[in-house]
Design a protein around this motif. Sequence first.
Motif, PDB file in Angstrom:
ATOM      1  N   ALA A  71     -19.553  10.021   8.424  1.00 36.94           N
ATOM      2  CA  ALA A  71     -19.870   8.596   8.559  1.00 36.94           C
ATOM      3  C   ALA A  71     -20.074   7.969   7.195  1.00 36.94           C
ATOM      4  O   ALA A  71     -19.576   6.868   6.915  1.00 36.94           O
ATOM      5  N   GLY A  72     -20.755   8.651   6.343  1.00 38.72           N
ATOM      6  CA  GLY A  72     -20.994   8.135   4.997  1.00 38.72           C
ATOM      7  C   GLY A  72     -19.690   7.887   4.263  1.00 38.72           C
ATOM      8  O   GLY A  72     -19.516   6.853   3.605  1.00 38.72           O
ATOM      9  N   ALA A  73     -18.765   8.782   4.384  1.00 45.08           N
ATOM     10  CA  ALA A  73     -17.486   8.614   3.705  1.00 45.08           C
ATOM     11  C   ALA A  73     -16.768   7.376   4.206  1.00 45.08           C
ATOM     12  O   ALA A  73     -16.191   6.599   3.443  1.00 45.08           O
ATOM     13  N   ALA A 124      -6.688   2.047   8.890  1.00 46.62           N
ATOM     14  CA  ALA A 124      -5.868   3.155   8.376  1.00 46.62           C
ATOM     15  C   ALA A 124      -6.171   3.381   6.902  1.00 46.62           C
ATOM     16  O   ALA A 124      -6.364   4.512   6.449  1.00 46.62           O
ATOM     17  N   LEU A 125      -6.249   2.273   6.193  1.00 50.24           N
ATOM     18  CA  LEU A 125      -6.541   2.374   4.762  1.00 50.24           C
ATOM     19  C   LEU A 125      -7.929   2.976   4.541  1.00 50.24           C
ATOM     20  O   LEU A 125      -8.121   3.917   3.755  1.00 50.24           O
ATOM     21  N   VAL A 126      -8.871   2.454   5.274  1.00 54.60           N
ATOM     22  CA  VAL A 126     -10.240   2.949   5.151  1.00 54.60           C
ATOM     23  C   VAL A 126     -10.292   4.435   5.498  1.00 54.60           C
ATOM     24  O   VAL A 126     -10.907   5.239   4.790  1.00 54.60           O
ATOM     25  N   GLU A 127      -9.603   4.779   6.562  1.00 55.87           N
ATOM     26  CA  GLU A 127      -9.638   6.176   7.011  1.00 55.87           C
ATOM     27  C   GLU A 127      -9.016   7.100   5.968  1.00 55.87           C
ATOM     28  O   GLU A 127      -9.561   8.177   5.666  1.00 55.87           O
ATOM     29  N   ALA A 128      -7.913   6.645   5.403  1.00 60.14           N
ATOM     30  CA  ALA A 128      -7.257   7.474   4.382  1.00 60.14           C
ATOM     31  C   ALA A 128      -8.167   7.675   3.173  1.00 60.14           C
ATOM     32  O   ALA A 128      -8.307   8.787   2.648  1.00 60.14           O
ATOM     33  N   VAL A 154       0.839  -1.197   0.000  1.00 51.63           N
ATOM     34  CA  VAL A 154       0.000   0.000   0.000  1.00 51.63           C
ATOM     35  C   VAL A 154       0.876   1.249   0.000  1.00 51.63           C
ATOM     36  O   VAL A 154       0.673   2.175  -0.788  1.00 51.63           O
ATOM     37  N   ALA A 155       1.867   1.250   0.881  1.00 53.54           N
ATOM     38  CA  ALA A 155       2.748   2.415   0.976  1.00 53.54           C
ATOM     39  C   ALA A 155       3.410   2.692  -0.362  1.00 53.54           C
ATOM     40  O   ALA A 155       3.470   3.830  -0.841  1.00 53.54           O
ATOM     41  N   GLU A 156       3.879   1.628  -0.971  1.00 53.63           N
ATOM     42  CA  GLU A 156       4.565   1.770  -2.237  1.00 53.63           C
ATOM     43  C   GLU A 156       3.625   2.304  -3.313  1.00 53.63           C
ATOM     44  O   GLU A 156       3.995   3.131  -4.141  1.00 53.63           O
ATOM     45  N   ALA A 186     -15.806   4.150   2.078  1.00 51.15           N
ATOM     46  CA  ALA A 186     -14.414   3.695   2.009  1.00 51.15           C
ATOM     47  C   ALA A 186     -14.317   2.233   2.408  1.00 51.15           C
ATOM     48  O   ALA A 186     -13.617   1.429   1.772  1.00 51.15           O
ATOM     49  N   TRP A 187     -15.037   1.861   3.460  1.00 52.09           N
ATOM     50  CA  TRP A 187     -15.018   0.461   3.896  1.00 52.09           C
ATOM     51  C   TRP A 187     -15.520  -0.433   2.765  1.00 52.09           C
ATOM     52  O   TRP A 187     -14.946  -1.486   2.501  1.00 52.09           O
ATOM     53  N   PHE A 188     -16.574   0.000   2.097  1.00 52.14           N
ATOM     54  CA  PHE A 188     -17.107  -0.802   0.998  1.00 52.14           C
ATOM     55  C   PHE A 188     -16.083  -0.955  -0.122  1.00 52.14           C
ATOM     56  O   PHE A 188     -15.936  -2.031  -0.708  1.00 52.14           O
ATOM     57  N   LEU A 189     -15.382   0.105  -0.391  1.00 52.53           N
ATOM     58  CA  LEU A 189     -14.382   0.027  -1.461  1.00 52.53           C
ATOM     59  C   LEU A 189     -13.308  -0.996  -1.116  1.00 52.53           C
ATOM     60  O   LEU A 189     -12.963  -1.875  -1.921  1.00 52.53           O
TER      61      LEU A 189
END
Lengths: 219, 219, 219, 219
Positions: free
Chosen positions: B164-166, B141-145, B84-86, B170-173
Amino acid sequence: MPGTPKALRPRKTPRQKRSAATRDRILDAAARVFVEHGYAAGTTNRIAEEAGLSIGSLYQYFPNKDAILLQLARRHVDQGRRAVAEALRSGLPGTWDERAALLADTALRIHDGDARLHRVLFEESPRPPALLEEIRRLQDALVEALAELLRADPPVRGAGPDAAGARLTAWFLVAATESLTHRYLADRPTPDVSAFRRELIALLTAYLHRPPHDGADGP
Amino acid sequence: MPGTPKALRPRKTPRQKRSAATRDRILDAAARVFVEHGYAAGTTNRIAEEAGLSIGSLYQYFPNKDAILLQLARRHVDQGRRAVAEALRSGLPGTWDERAALLADTALRIHDGDARLHRVLFEESPRPPALLEEIRRLQDALVEALAELLRADPPVRGAGPDAAGARLTAWFLVAATESLTHRYLADRPTPDVSAFRRELIALLTAYLHRPPHDGADGP
Amino acid sequence: MPGTPKALRPRKTPRQKRSAATRDRILDAAARVFVEHGYAAGTTNRIAEEAGLSIGSLYQYFPNKDAILLQLARRHVDQGRRAVAEALRSGLPGTWDERAALLADTALRIHDGDARLHRVLFEESPRPPALLEEIRRLQDALVEALAELLRADPPVRGAGPDAAGARLTAWFLVAATESLTHRYLADRPTPDVSAFRRELIALLTAYLHRPPHDGADGP
Amino acid sequence: MPGTPKALRPRKTPRQKRSAATRDRILDAAARVFVEHGYAAGTTNRIAEEAGLSIGSLYQYFPNKDAILLQLARRHVDQGRRAVAEALRSGLPGTWDERAALLADTALRIHDGDARLHRVLFEESPRPPALLEEIRRLQDALVEALAELLRADPPVRGAGPDAAGARLTAWFLVAATESLTHRYLADRPTPDVSAFRRELIALLTAYLHRPPHDGADGP
DNA sequence: AATGAATGAGCCTTCATTCAT
DNA sequence: GATGAATGAAGGCTCATTCAT
C-alpha cells in the motif's frame, strides 16, 4: 440610541437580517447547483428553485448569474484567507516539520467537502479579472510570507537559498500542498485521509530538507 | 502503391481514408475552438467553420457535440499513453534520480502548449463516466507500474515500503508531477522552464530519498 | 465567365435570391406587427410567426430586434429618397405653384398607407443615432435644395430673402408638407384626399407668395 | 380655518387632500420618469422611487401603470384646454392677424418644455381609445370654434367659405400650428424661437388671407 | 455525401403586480 | 395605509440538431 422605543427601532434590522439570510440561501443553493451541474448547466432557474425562491426574487438579490458566481468565489476566497489567518494567529510553530504539517492541515480543512465547488469556481467558470487578481494576491501573499520565512530561517543549515530560489521553493510548497489536496479529494487513491496527510507532510518536509543542489542537471 | 491493379484495391479505402482525415480535421478544429472559447462557447457551428465544413457535414461524422469532445479527450489520453510508452521504450533509466527527471520531462512534453486544452477537456466539460474510467485506468496503470518499481528497487536502502505504501508513493509521484506541471503552466511563477524543471526534479528525488518515517505524527 | 457550365454556376445565386426574399418577408412581417402592436409589444416571436418562420430563422437574418427596426427604417428612408429623386428626375416645374403641388403629391405618395409605420419607426422606437443622422441628412438636403431655389428664383418679386430666411422658409415648406400629411392620414378630417391636397397646396402657395414682412410683431 | 370646532371638521378632508397630493406627486414623478426614459423603460418602480414612495403605496393610488399614463395624459389635455380657455377669456382679438399670433403663442406656451412628454403620452404609449376620443373632442371643439369664426368673420372679403371649407381651413390652422410647433421643438432648425414664431404667424396669416381659389388643380 | 436554412427548447433577465407584515 | 420582498409571465436571444435540396 437609548430612549428610542424598542418597537420603532428595529424596522430595518430584521429585514436586513432576513435579506442577508436570503442572500446566503441563494449562494448555498448556487453552490449545490454548480457542484452538481457545473456552471453552464447550473441555470438561474435551477438555483432559484433549489433556494426555494422564485426567479424574480433571486434577481432582487443578484444582478445576474455571474454576480452569484463571483460572490460565491469571494466567499470561498475569504474562507481561505480566514483559515490562513487563523492558522497563524496562535503563532507559527518553531520547526519546519511542524510548519509543513500546519500547511497540510490548513489545506485539508479548507477544501474538505468543497473540492468540486472549488473546481467549478476557479477553473470552469468565467472568472472576472478582478477575482483572479484577488486570488492571485492571496496566493502571492502566502508565497511571499513563506519565502521570507525560508530566508530568515533556512531549513537546511549552511545553504540559505537566494531570493528567487526562496520564492520558487515557497511556490512549490504552496502549489504542491494545494494541488495534491485537490487531487486527493477528487481521486481518493486511499480512503484514509490520515495516510494522505502523513504522506503529504513527508513530501513537504523531504523537499524542505533536501540536500543542496549540486548544479548538475540535463534532460 | 504502384502496381496494384486498380480493380483490386479495396473500394472503401480511399473513402475511409478521407473520412478519417475529415474526422481528424474536425477534431483539430474542435481543439482549437475549445481552447479559444471554452467548451460552452465552442459551438458546433464554429467548429464546422474552423474545420472548413458545413454544419451538416460535421454531423455526418459525429452524432453530437459531446461525441466530438469524447473523441478529442480519447485522442489526448492516447497521446499521453503513447508518450509514456515511448519514454519507456528505450528502457528505464537505472537510477531513481534519472527516473524522476524522465517523469518531469514527459509531463512537460505532454502538456506544453496543451495545458488549456487539457483543462477544457478534463475540467470544464461534461465528461462521460466512460472517459473518466479510461483516464483513471491509464493513470492507475502508470501508478501501478511505478509502485511495482518502487517495490522491486526501493530508492531508500533497507526500508522497502509495503504494498500500500508503494502505491501511495507512486500516486504522489504521478500526481505531484502532473499537478505541478499544470499549475506551473497556468501560473508561470518563473518564466524560466528549466528552473521549474530543476525544482520539480528536486522535489521528486527528495521525496523518493526521504528518510524512513518514524511513525510520529499528529496535528 | 463564358464557358462555365450553367449547372455549376448558379450555386449561390438561387440561395441568395431566396435569402433576400426571406429578409424581405421578415421586414414586411415586422412592418405589419409594429404597425399593429407598436414597437415594444411587437415581439420578435410575433414577427417570426407573422413571417411564417421560426424564431431561430429570424435570428439567422437579423442579429437582433433593433436591427430589424433599423433595416425597416432605412428601407423607408430609401423609399423617400427615391420618391424625391424620381420627382426631380423629369425636371423641376417652372412655377412655384407647380412646385408646391409636386411637394404635396410626393408627400402623399410617400406616406399613403404608411403613416402608422412611419410613426412607429421614427417616433416610438429607439432610433440609433446613425439612422437619425441619415434622416436628418435627407431632410437637410431637401431643405437646402429648396432654399437654394428660393434664393435663385424668389417667389415674391423684389424681396429675395436672405440666406437664413430662405432656409427657414424652406424648412417650413418641408415640415408643413410632411407634418400635415401625416396628421391628415392619422386624423382624416375629410375623407376626401383631393380636398386635403388642394388645401395643402393652397397653404404652401399662400405662404410662398406672402407679402414681404413689415417687421412689426410682438405678443 | 381657525374657529371651526375640531369635531366638526370633516374627517375625511385632510386625508383626501393628502391623498390627492400624493396622486399628484406620483403623476409628477411619472412625467419626469417618462420624459427621461420613455414609456417602456419608465418602470413603475422607478416612478415610485422618484415619487419617494414604495411600490406598494403607488398601487394604492393607481390600479396599474396604464392608469397612471391615462391620468397624466388627461391632466395634460386639461392643461391644454385651460390654456385655450384662458386665451379666450379676455376676449378674442379683433383681427385675424392677431388671432393667428394668439394661436401660435398658445401652442408655444403649451408645448414649451413639454414636447418630449407630449410625445411619450400621445405617440409612444398605448393610448386607450377613451383618451383618444377625449383628445379628439378637444381638438374638434377648437376646430369647430375656429370654423364658426371663419364663417362669421371671413378673413377674405367677399369669399366666405362654405361650411365644410371653413372646417377644413380651421383644421389646417390648428394642425399646422401644433405640428409645426412640435416639429420645431424637436428639430430646432433655428435656435431663435422668435424667428420661428414670426414665420409661423406669417404662414398662418398668409394662409388666412389667401386669394380665393380658382378651382383649377391637378396632379 | 454535402450543404446551410430551418427548427425550437431553453436560457437569462425584466417588470408589472400581489401580499404578508 | 405603508412597505418592499416575492411572484411569474413573457421577452430577446442562442445553439445543438434536423432535413429538404
